[in-house]
Design a protein around this motif. Structure first.
Motif, PDB file in Angstrom:
ATOM      1  N   GLU A 170      19.519  37.259  72.911  1.00  0.00           N
ATOM      2  CA  GLU A 170      20.428  36.361  72.198  1.00  0.00           C
ATOM      3  C   GLU A 170      20.073  36.284  70.719  1.00  0.00           C
ATOM      4  O   GLU A 170      20.954  36.284  69.852  1.00  0.00           O
ATOM      5  CB  GLU A 170      20.382  34.965  72.826  1.00  0.00           C
ATOM      6  CG  GLU A 170      21.022  34.868  74.206  1.00  0.00           C
ATOM      7  CD  GLU A 170      22.535  34.936  74.146  1.00  0.00           C
ATOM      8  OE1 GLU A 170      23.098  34.932  73.039  1.00  0.00           O
ATOM      9  OE2 GLU A 170      23.155  34.999  75.220  1.00  0.00           O
ATOM     10  N   VAL A 213      21.254  39.475  68.861  1.00  0.00           N
ATOM     11  CA  VAL A 213      22.679  39.477  68.536  1.00  0.00           C
ATOM     12  C   VAL A 213      22.953  38.567  67.342  1.00  0.00           C
ATOM     13  O   VAL A 213      23.706  38.927  66.423  1.00  0.00           O
ATOM     14  CB  VAL A 213      23.514  39.033  69.754  1.00  0.00           C
ATOM     15  CG1 VAL A 213      24.982  38.872  69.370  1.00  0.00           C
ATOM     16  CG2 VAL A 213      23.375  40.044  70.893  1.00  0.00           C
ATOM     17  N   ARG A 246      27.062  43.693  73.729  1.00  0.00           N
ATOM     18  CA  ARG A 246      27.510  42.579  72.873  1.00  0.00           C
ATOM     19  C   ARG A 246      27.727  43.054  71.445  1.00  0.00           C
ATOM     20  O   ARG A 246      28.697  42.647  70.781  1.00  0.00           O
ATOM     21  CB  ARG A 246      26.469  41.461  72.905  1.00  0.00           C
ATOM     22  CG  ARG A 246      26.434  40.638  74.179  1.00  0.00           C
ATOM     23  CD  ARG A 246      27.440  39.484  74.139  1.00  0.00           C
ATOM     24  NE  ARG A 246      27.119  38.546  73.084  1.00  0.00           N
ATOM     25  CZ  ARG A 246      26.242  37.553  73.202  1.00  0.00           C
ATOM     26  NH1 ARG A 246      25.584  37.370  74.354  1.00  0.00           N
ATOM     27  NH2 ARG A 246      26.018  36.717  72.200  1.00  0.00           N
TER      28      ARG A 246
END
Length: 321
Positions: A47, A50, A78
């Protein structure tokens, strides 16, 4: 090769590289391997990787495959789903050396595959190779995005940048302004002075618009014919109108004779400005912002030309002047 030993396509700044690994020791090894030649960013989970990629837009990402939570494949998916990060090259770094993992990595969109424990010389060589390929691709891409007559961005580049800046403004509830600039009575100019003089006039207008931009993030593009567009990230309505008025005042100062212009004996422009600001509202879109700028340009022409009109996007079909 440049005098500094960098390939010609490389930018003058240090390339930006994001290192992603959930093992701090592995991150330190990569950092020591690449420190000095690159501007480095680090992330310890998917996370965060990204988020950092979206904020910093690195030129290259070295990404661990096996991480707790979101693994490298999920991170790459992503990244590829976001227009801002979709084209950033990714090198997978992993302790797994079997062919299935390597094949899966390349099929997922990674540009290369490095096995742990890393060989610093190999890492440096592959990073340099893929950065060179990336910057060469950027150079070719930029040439495809330049208007051949005026030297500013073309419509294709404007459309892509508008989509990117709109997405960023929506994500951060940031201001975004857009100007549409039209040369007044340009057909009459061409009829009187000829198309060669018209081409030269458009080049000079483009240069004048570029001179009015204050930041590297501002974009001037030839939108079509005698119409230009200026994309202004992080610019509110007051600043956009002030810039539009400066443009209206600056173009006549070039003193390009235009005896077919009933507004003035020199070349002039009309400008329509539109701004979105604050949190996203239902029905907002980049097309709505563009339509609002076009409506304000029409209003400027209706009021007599050689002037600027501006509005702020509020909701579908509604604006404030």
């Amino acid at each position: 090769m440049s005098a500094r030993g960098r390939p010609e396509a490389w930018p003058a700044r240090k390339p930006r590289v994001l290192l992603v690994d959930d093992q701090p020791m592995q991150l330190q090894v990569l950092y020591r391997t690449l420190a000095g030649d690159y501007q480095l960013f680090m992330a310890t989970h998917g996370e965060q990787a990204v988020q950092v990629a979206l904020e910093q837009l690195p030129d290259l990402i070295l990404l661990d495959v096996v991480m707790e939570g979101m693994d490298g494949f999920a991170v790459l998916q992503r990244l590829r789903a976001q227009p801002q990060t979709a084209s950033i090259p990714v090198i997978f770094v992993t302790a797994h050396s079997d062919h299935d993992i390597e094949s899966r990595s390349l099929d997922a969109g990674a540009v290369d595959f490095i096995i742990k424990p890393i060989n610093p010389a190999v890492v440096r060589a592959r990073v340099r190779t893929h950065l060179t390929l990336k910057f060469q691709s950027d150079l070719l891409r930029s040439l495809a995005f330049i208007d051949g007559l005026t030297g500013v961005a073309n419509r294709r580049q404007f459309d892509e940048r508008l989509a990117l800046e709109w997405a960023r403004a929506q994500r951060h509830s940031a201001a975004l302004s857009l100007l549409l600039v039209d040369v007044d009575f340009f057909k009459a100019y061409n009829d009187r002075y000829g198309h060669q003089a018209g081409d030269d006039a458009l080049r000079r207008v483009a240069a004048c618009l570029s001179e009015q931009m204050r930041r590297a993030t501002d974009l001037v593009a030839r939108y079509g014919g005698e119409e230009f567009a200026c994309l202004l990230p992080d610019t509110d309505g007051h600043a956009a109108l002030a810039l539009a008025q400066r443009i209206v005042e600056a173009v006549p100062l070039m003193a390009i004779a235009h005896l077919g212009n009933p507004v003035a004996p020199v070349l002039s422009v009309s400008v329509g400005a539109a701004t979105r600001c604050g949190a996203a509202q239902p029905g907002w879109s980049s097309a709505a912002l563009l339509g609002l700028a076009d409506a304000q340009l029409y209003q400027a022409k209706h009021l007599g030309r050689a002037r600027a009109c501006a509005a702020v996007l509020e909701s579908p079909g509604v604006s404030s002047n």
